[in-house]
Design a protein around this motif. Structure first.
Motif, mmCIF file in Angstrom:
data_model
loop_
_atom_site.group_PDB
_atom_site.id
_atom_site.type_symbol
_atom_site.label_atom_id
_atom_site.label_comp_id
_atom_site.label_asym_id
_atom_site.label_seq_id
_atom_site.Cartn_x
_atom_site.Cartn_y
_atom_site.Cartn_z
ATOM 1 N N SER A 45 1.087 -1.280 0.029
ATOM 2 C CA SER A 45 -0.060 0.142 -0.090
ATOM 3 C C SER A 45 0.905 1.185 -0.082
ATOM 4 N N TYR A 46 0.818 2.020 -0.895
ATOM 5 C CA TYR A 46 1.173 3.460 -1.170
ATOM 6 C C TYR A 46 0.115 4.527 -0.650
ATOM 7 N N ALA A 47 0.583 5.331 0.200
ATOM 8 C CA ALA A 47 -0.300 6.470 0.450
ATOM 9 C C ALA A 47 0.368 7.638 0.013
ATOM 10 N N MET A 48 -0.457 8.512 -0.837
ATOM 11 C CA MET A 48 0.143 9.464 -1.504
ATOM 12 C C MET A 48 -0.593 10.860 -1.472
ATOM 13 N N SER A 49 -0.163 11.808 -1.396
ATOM 14 C CA SER A 49 -0.779 13.152 -1.113
ATOM 15 C C SER A 49 -0.604 13.952 -2.511
ATOM 16 N N PHE A 50 -1.535 14.757 -2.840
ATOM 17 C CA PHE A 50 -1.612 15.614 -3.977
ATOM 18 C C PHE A 50 -1.982 17.015 -3.625
ATOM 19 N N GLU A 51 -1.079 18.280 -3.901
ATOM 20 C CA GLU A 51 -1.591 19.454 -3.798
ATOM 21 C C GLU A 51 -2.097 20.106 -4.906
ATOM 22 N N LEU A 52 -3.172 20.643 -4.983
ATOM 23 C CA LEU A 52 -3.972 21.218 -6.007
ATOM 24 C C LEU A 52 -4.168 22.678 -5.867
ATOM 25 N N LEU A 53 -4.063 23.444 -7.021
ATOM 26 C CA LEU A 53 -4.056 24.923 -6.786
ATOM 27 C C LEU A 53 -4.498 25.631 -8.240
ATOM 28 N N ASN A 54 -5.649 26.548 -8.173
ATOM 29 C CA ASN A 54 -5.763 27.293 -9.269
ATOM 30 C C ASN A 54 -5.362 28.597 -8.914
ATOM 31 N N GLU A 55 -4.449 29.329 -9.846
ATOM 32 C CA GLU A 55 -4.065 30.493 -9.033
ATOM 33 C C GLU A 55 -4.871 31.588 -9.538
ATOM 34 N N GLU A 56 -5.905 31.597 -10.166
ATOM 35 C CA GLU A 56 -6.842 32.693 -10.548
ATOM 36 C C GLU A 56 -8.242 32.744 -9.651
ATOM 37 N N LYS A 57 -8.461 31.278 -8.982
ATOM 38 C CA LYS A 57 -9.685 31.523 -8.265
ATOM 39 C C LYS A 57 -9.691 30.281 -7.382
ATOM 40 N N THR A 58 -10.557 30.150 -6.180
ATOM 41 C CA THR A 58 -10.689 29.000 -5.454
ATOM 42 C C THR A 58 -11.390 27.841 -6.213
ATOM 43 N N LEU A 59 -10.426 26.730 -6.159
ATOM 44 C CA LEU A 59 -11.027 25.306 -6.785
ATOM 45 C C LEU A 59 -12.496 25.077 -6.280
ATOM 46 N N GLU A 60 -13.479 24.632 -6.929
ATOM 47 C CA GLU A 60 -14.549 23.970 -6.694
ATOM 48 C C GLU A 60 -14.360 22.558 -6.606
ATOM 49 N N GLU A 61 -15.540 21.926 -5.946
ATOM 50 C CA GLU A 61 -15.231 20.582 -5.400
ATOM 51 C C GLU A 61 -15.464 19.573 -6.818
ATOM 52 N N LYS A 62 -15.927 20.152 -7.709
ATOM 53 C CA LYS A 62 -16.268 19.329 -8.843
ATOM 54 C C LYS A 62 -14.965 19.293 -9.796
ATOM 55 N N GLU A 63 -14.179 20.439 -9.698
ATOM 56 C CA GLU A 63 -12.996 20.411 -10.420
ATOM 57 C C GLU A 63 -12.011 19.546 -9.725
ATOM 58 N N ILE A 64 -11.949 19.601 -8.460
ATOM 59 C CA ILE A 64 -11.035 18.697 -7.787
ATOM 60 C C ILE A 64 -11.278 17.131 -7.729
ATOM 61 N N THR A 65 -12.639 16.902 -7.897
ATOM 62 C CA THR A 65 -13.033 15.622 -8.022
ATOM 63 C C THR A 65 -12.692 15.120 -9.391
ATOM 64 N N ALA A 66 -12.766 15.994 -10.432
ATOM 65 C CA ALA A 66 -12.178 15.570 -11.724
ATOM 66 C C ALA A 66 -10.784 15.245 -11.823
ATOM 67 N N VAL A 67 -10.098 16.062 -11.178
ATOM 68 C CA VAL A 67 -8.525 15.805 -11.355
ATOM 69 C C VAL A 67 -8.272 14.448 -10.518
ATOM 70 N N MET A 68 -8.979 14.207 -9.273
ATOM 71 C CA MET A 68 -8.600 12.933 -8.616
ATOM 72 C C MET A 68 -9.175 11.703 -9.496
ATOM 73 N N ASP A 69 -10.197 11.938 -10.010
ATOM 74 C CA ASP A 69 -10.712 10.741 -10.868
ATOM 75 C C ASP A 69 -9.881 10.443 -11.916
ATOM 76 N N SER A 70 -9.452 11.415 -12.493
ATOM 77 C CA SER A 70 -8.293 11.247 -13.804
ATOM 78 C C SER A 70 -7.141 10.457 -13.139
ATOM 79 N N LEU A 71 -6.739 10.760 -12.133
ATOM 80 C CA LEU A 71 -5.279 10.186 -11.399
ATOM 81 C C LEU A 71 -5.888 8.752 -11.196
#
Length: 800
Positions: free
Chosen positions: A760-786
């Protein structure tokens, strides 16, 4: 180098005391490290008087002792107990009175005191020759000729005792001109002359010689490059005996042991004029022919010390008419051609040999002699004849030799003086002060430097050939300052300089940056010698003329030096090692290679034990963390790859653009054993030139701190054991999302409750949009893609 004050004053007449001479010599760069007294007889026989034994009878309380009364003059009679078997009444003897110091061979002494010996008073000592330092004879007391020696008179009055003061000069290797009493006197006179001190100095020259008939000897110099000048003389009817006392004392004063009159004369000329000489037994020279050249590689030759040496073919050799080697020229004589007590005819040599060739020969055979020390630095080619004529004159006087025929000489091309142009403006620039031009010319004249012509703002000069180290304008300026006086140059009140800012393209800036970083992490910088010995000579760069077998190769790796540093510290109870070194390594493959690396070695504890933190051993991961801190400053992409390196038991490499940038690993047990290290060591090496090349491609850019916060999301992945974190990392990096800013592995688990062959590997990911606050659906889309990428590439499953 030892300089006898008595000997020095044969060449320069001055009323200065020895201490003052020492101060002046130090001022002109011939640093006097100490002054010691020399006495031809230790104690100078002070307190020894001539006495007469009046009575002699058996000691009442000892079988081997005798009671004597001794008249020591002025009506004074001493009671002396003596143990010598040959003491008798009526003898004239040397007597050490109370208070006299008796010296042994090592310079230690005991003081004669009035004492009782077996209940009988003894007020002095009747002396043997060895007790007075006159010989090694201890067969009994010294019995004197009563007609020659007067009772009551000082015993020293019957001897020509030498008392001297000897200066120990710490001579720098470039000052060949001062490697003699004459050279030191010449330099001292230049200083005294230009500083209005009284001195009288006369330049030495050849002396006229009486010669008889002609000789049949021939001289042949086979290579004028190896021997630009050679002079030989044949001297017959030589009587090889002991040298006179004055000559012995001169040599003893500077630490030499007298041998015989011929050898002592050559040593006297060597230390007097700085010109090495060598004397051969002429009857042992085949075909009466002396050749100067080389011999075949592998030729055997036995030197004066009885050691058989194998010649490499590059040494300058003195040979006879049948090409038998007689001497390694300028280095060491041969056992079969040297002067002995049976020698009747000598061939005396005075020469100028090629300094580089002499040095190579001396270093190859591990020989260092007074002659080689001078020849390999360059002696005066113009004193060659002067020296041999003075030596011949002394041999005629002290050994009754007869010079036969003219001197044999080959000097096809005269060694010219050095031509130099100096500028007055340059003198002022270097010294920071102005010296009157006439003063400059006065100093040059005192140094025997001839002014050929005055030009605009300068001088054309001719520097004598004996100053082999003065060939450039800056060298002449140093000479002017040396004689003018360093102490006369005022120290500036402020120092001005222009700070230089290093650019990103400058490797020094990278090294300085990394050095400061490592020092901040608690590491210490070391510097090791680039010369070393190697076990495996494959692709090693070997020196042509190594100083020793231990320093015969250029280092192939920085690891060995750091391990040597480590064991040095471990042996001194410092087991916690954190070292780094910047240095070059060398290899000979298709061509010679030279690379600069940064090496890091850690061992022992990561942090010192204290009550807040228990002791913890350093590890591979600590070293890996140090390396990653450095690589972050390069702002480059790199990947881990497997590494096979016999120096390591476990290792890996970091590659950038397909080329190895870093090697890192645990040092192999066998290598640690070779250095007697019994604790784990971890080593990393970084290719500096490649790091700089990668760094210069990436321009450092600044940007504002983001106004919005990073969002962190974690994934716990169940994957096969053969999958590495690096594989997961690279897959995540390929994700098209612009929001992924940082990826990290924060936990690894292998054990129960997991399927067979899984981890088991536990990995952390830091996400940032420098223009605005990320919305939950955007975060979910990135994590699903990973997650989809990990499932597709590695058949990964989410845990929990």
């Amino acid at each position: 180098m030892k300089i006898s004050n008595n000997w020095l004053k044969d060449y320069i007449k001055t009323e200065l005391k020895t201490e003052r001479i020492g101060e002046f010599l130090t001022d002109i760069g011939l640093e006097v490290e100490g002054i010691e007294k020399f006495e031809s007889i230790k104690g100078s026989l002070e307190g020894i008087v001539v006495g007469k034994v009046l009575t002699c009878e058996k000691h009442p309380n000892a079988d081997k002792l005798k009671k004597t009364t001794v008249d020591v003059g002025n009506g004074k009679v001493l009671n002396i107990v003596c143990g010598a078997p040959n003491v008798e009444a009526g003898q004239t003897v040397p007597v050490a009175v109370v208070g006299t110091k008796i010296y042994d061979k090592t310079g230690n002494f005991f003081e004669i005191k009035e004492a009782k010996i077996r209940s009988e008073v003894s007020q002095g000592m009747i002396c043997a020759e060895d007790e007075l330092g006159l010989s090694d004879d201890h067969g009994g007391i010294m019995v004197l000729d009563e007609e020659k020696y007067e009772v009551g008179k000082n015993f020293a009055d019957y001897f020509e005792l030498t008392n001297d003061e000897v200066l120990e000069i710490g001579l720098t290797p470039n000052r060949t001109d001062a490697m003699s009493h004459y050279g030191v006197a010449r330099d001292l006179h230049a200083y005294l002359l230009t500083n209005k001190q009284k001195s009288d100095f006369e330049k030495v020259s050849s002396v006229a010689l009486n010669n008889e008939g002609s000789n049949d000897f021939k001289l042949k110099v086979e290579d004028a490059e190896l021997c630009p000048r050679y002079i030989g003389a044949v001297i017959e009817d030589v009587k090889v005996t002991d040298s006179p006392a004055w000559l012995k004392d001169r040599l003893k004063a500077i630490g030499l042991s007298p041998i015989n009159n011929v050898v002592d004369i050559t040593n006297y000329i060597l230390h007097g004029f700085g010109q090495p000489l060598h004397a051969f037994d002429a009857d042992k020279i085949a075909d009466k022919t002396v050749k100067v050249g080389t011999v075949k590689e592998g030729t055997k030759f036995t030197t004066l010390d009885g050691v058989e040496r194998t010649l490499n073919g590059s040494e300058i050799m003195i040979k006879d008419g049948k090409d038998n080697p007689m001497c390694i020229a300028g280095v060491f004589g041969g056992a079969n051609s040297g002067v002995s007590k049976e020698t009747k005819t000598i061939f005396l040599e005075s020469a100028y040999f090629n300094p580089v060739a002499v040095r190579k020969g001396a270093k190859f055979h591990g020989l260092s002699t007074d002659a080689s020390f001078r020849f390999e630095r360059g002696v005066d080619p113009n004193i060659t004849r002067t020296a041999i004529t003075h030596a011949i004159k002394m041999i005629q006087e002290l050994a009754e030799g007869k010079l036969v025929g003219e001197l044999l000489e080959e000097y096809p091309k005269k060694i010219e003086d050095n031509y130099v142009i100096i500028r007055f403006s340059k003198i002022e620039q270097i010294l920071g002060t102005k010296i009157h031009r006439e003063k400059v010319k006065e100093i040059l004249k005192a140094l025997e430097i001839q002014v050929l012509n005055e030009i605009q703002n300068g001088l054309e000069i001719s520097v004598p050939a004996y100053r082999a180290d003065v060939t450039r304008e800056i060298d002449v300026i140093e000479e002017i300052l040396r004689i003018y006086g360093y102490n006369k140059i005022d120290a500036p009140q402020k120092i001005s300089f222009t700070p230089v800012k290093l650019s990103a393209q400058d490797q020094d800036e990278l090294e300085n940056n990394w050095a400061r970083t490592l020092q901040g992490l608690g590491l210490n910088e070391v510097m090791n010698n680039s010369l070393t010995s190697v076990k495996d000579e494959t692709d090693a760069v070997k020196l042509l003329n190594p100083l020793s077998n231990d320093l015969a190769f250029m280092r192939k790796s920085l690891l060995e030096g750091l391990l040597q540093n480590a064991i040095y510290n471990i042996n001194r109870k410092n087991q916690d090692i954190k070292f780094f070194e910047f240095g070059k390594i060398y290899h000979k493959r298709e061509k010679y290679e030279e690379r600069k690396q940064l090496a890091i070695l850690v061992s022992g504890r990561e942090a010192a034990e204290n009550w807040l933190q228990p002791k913890s051993a350093t590890s591979f991961y600590n070293l890996k963390a140090y390396v990653k801190v450095l690589l972050e400053k390069l702002a480059i992409d790199y990947k881990e790859v497997a590494l096979s390196d016999e120096r390591f038991s476990d290792s890996l490499a970091y590659q950038a653009d397909g080329k190895v940038l870093v090697r890192i690993g645990k040092v192999a047990p066998q290598m640690l054993k070779d250095f007697d290290i019994d604790q784990d060591c971890f080593y990393a090496e970084v290719e500096l030139e490649y790091a700089q090349e990668l760094r210069s491609k990436n321009e450092l850019k600044f940007k504002d701190i983001p106004k919005f916060n990073k969002i962190r999301r974690d994934l716990a992945l169940l994957i096969d054991k053969n999958v590495n974190y690096e594989d997961l990392y690279q897959t995540a990096k390929k994700n098209k999302s612009p929001y992924i800013k940082n990826i990290n592995l924060f936990d690894v688990y292998e054990g129960k409750n997991l399927p067979e062959g899984k981890k088991s590997y536990a990995m952390s990911f830091e996400l940032l949009n420098e223009e605005k606050t990320l919305e939950e659906k955007e975060i979910t889309a990135v994590m699903d893609s990973l997650i989809k990428s990990f499932q597709k590439e590695f058949n990964a499953e989410l845990r929990g």
